[in-house]
Design an enzyme around this catalytic site. Sequence first.
Site, PDB file in Angstrom:
ATOM      1  N   GLU A 165       0.688  -1.347  -0.045  1.00 15.31           N
ATOM      2  CA  GLU A 165      -0.033  -0.075  -0.174  1.00 15.31           C
ATOM      3  C   GLU A 165       0.919   1.186   0.054  1.00 15.31           C
ATOM      4  O   GLU A 165       1.291   1.975   1.060  1.00 15.31           O
ATOM      5  CB  GLU A 165      -0.861  -0.041   1.165  1.00 15.31           C
ATOM      6  N   LYS A 207      -2.423  -2.016  -3.279  1.00 13.58           N
ATOM      7  CA  LYS A 207      -3.545  -1.204  -2.713  1.00 13.58           C
ATOM      8  C   LYS A 207      -3.458   0.273  -2.838  1.00 13.58           C
ATOM      9  O   LYS A 207      -2.525   0.878  -2.045  1.00 13.58           O
ATOM     10  CB  LYS A 207      -3.788  -1.537  -1.138  1.00 13.58           C
TER      11      LYS A 207
HETATM   12  P1  13P Z   1      -9.287   4.284   4.115  1.00 15.38           P
HETATM   13  O1  13P Z   1     -10.219   3.211   3.204  1.00 15.38           O
HETATM   14  O2  13P Z   1     -10.074   4.727   5.158  1.00 15.38           O
HETATM   15  O3  13P Z   1      -8.461   4.948   3.489  1.00 15.38           O
HETATM   16  O4  13P Z   1      -8.542   2.854   4.815  1.00 15.38           O
HETATM   17  C1  13P Z   1      -7.835   2.022   4.059  1.00 15.38           C
HETATM   18  C2  13P Z   1      -6.807   1.499   4.780  1.00 15.38           C
HETATM   19  O5  13P Z   1      -6.556   0.328   5.157  1.00 15.38           O
HETATM   20  C3  13P Z   1      -5.582   2.655   5.205  1.00 15.38           C
HETATM   21  O6  13P Z   1      -4.405   2.006   5.168  1.00 15.38           O
END
Ligand code: 13P
Length: 324
Positions: A165, A207
């Site tokens: 991510e 992500k």
């Molecule tokens: P949000 O969808 O609220 O951005 O959270 C996703 C997430 O896992 C952030 O690390």
Amino acid sequence: MVAPGKGILAADESSGTITKRFEAIGIESTFDSRRDYRQALLTTPGLEEFISGVILYDETIRQSTADGVAFPKLLEGLGIMPGIKVDTGAMPLPGSPDEKITEGLDGLPKRVAEYVSLGAKFAKWRAVITIGDGIPTDYCIQANAAALARYASICQEGGLVPIVEPEVLMDWENDVDRCAEVTKKAHEAVFAALDLHRVALDGIILKPNMAISGKKSATQASVDEVAAATVKLLTSTVPESVPGIAFLSGGQSADVATAHLNAMNKLGPHPWQLSFSYGRALQDDALNAWKGEASNVEAAQAALYGRSKDNSLASKGEYTPQQA
Ligand code: 13P
């Protein structure tokens, strides 16, 4: 994890983050109230129709329902994969304190082994890239990419599928093009680092953020513009061997996050599944309905079920707001 029509529920808020969300609506954050809230989410009837995995936090993966069923066991029984946030948070980047570097590599192989023994099947590590005057620096992008790649290789070696991510924040006054440009740079650095660190790309989930206008920008790109810019960016950076891309919501409203996902899937087919791994966009309505009261659990579950269903439809490009 990226089966068609399914997505991931991010319920891995650290105790600090969930406490802020609770306090914003007047709920006291305790070990038990956090447990009660997560139990309400995870026992939502029918959740498994739309959700393939749930990301948990270190405290939550060790918690159980009021009847004593460990959360990972509960999820497994529903055919939902338990996942775990393994980073320990984003800290100021040494030498560039307006930027962040994510911590958590120390002792990670040992922690991964423990999480596997607790039932985790996948992991998450969030890097934070901030857009602003003169930032992000290449230093920030490269340092975070290297950490993501180290994390991903440790997870694959230890038996967890890594969710990678790299989040470019949507908080500033930049336009959608600037977001797309920074995100492209971040992705290029991440995939170069993953390659260097011998990470198998067919065994990760990406992500990302969407290419989106900053919250403080005077002009806000339309749903179709966001969808087109995001798909263009992903097409230029994400190898086809990556099986799935599961977006974060990043502060978008629940309706807008669903509309964006739907519009992107309408532009398909794409080489990867385009799905969701939302935190706030799935949970906000549920948390507001729950309000810390046992008598509101059903309403909270109905809200989560509805948002999960909408995003499941959006992951196939089949969502229309009337179905909400
Ligand atoms: P949000 O969808 O609220 O951005 O959270 C996703 C997430 O896992 C952030 O690390």
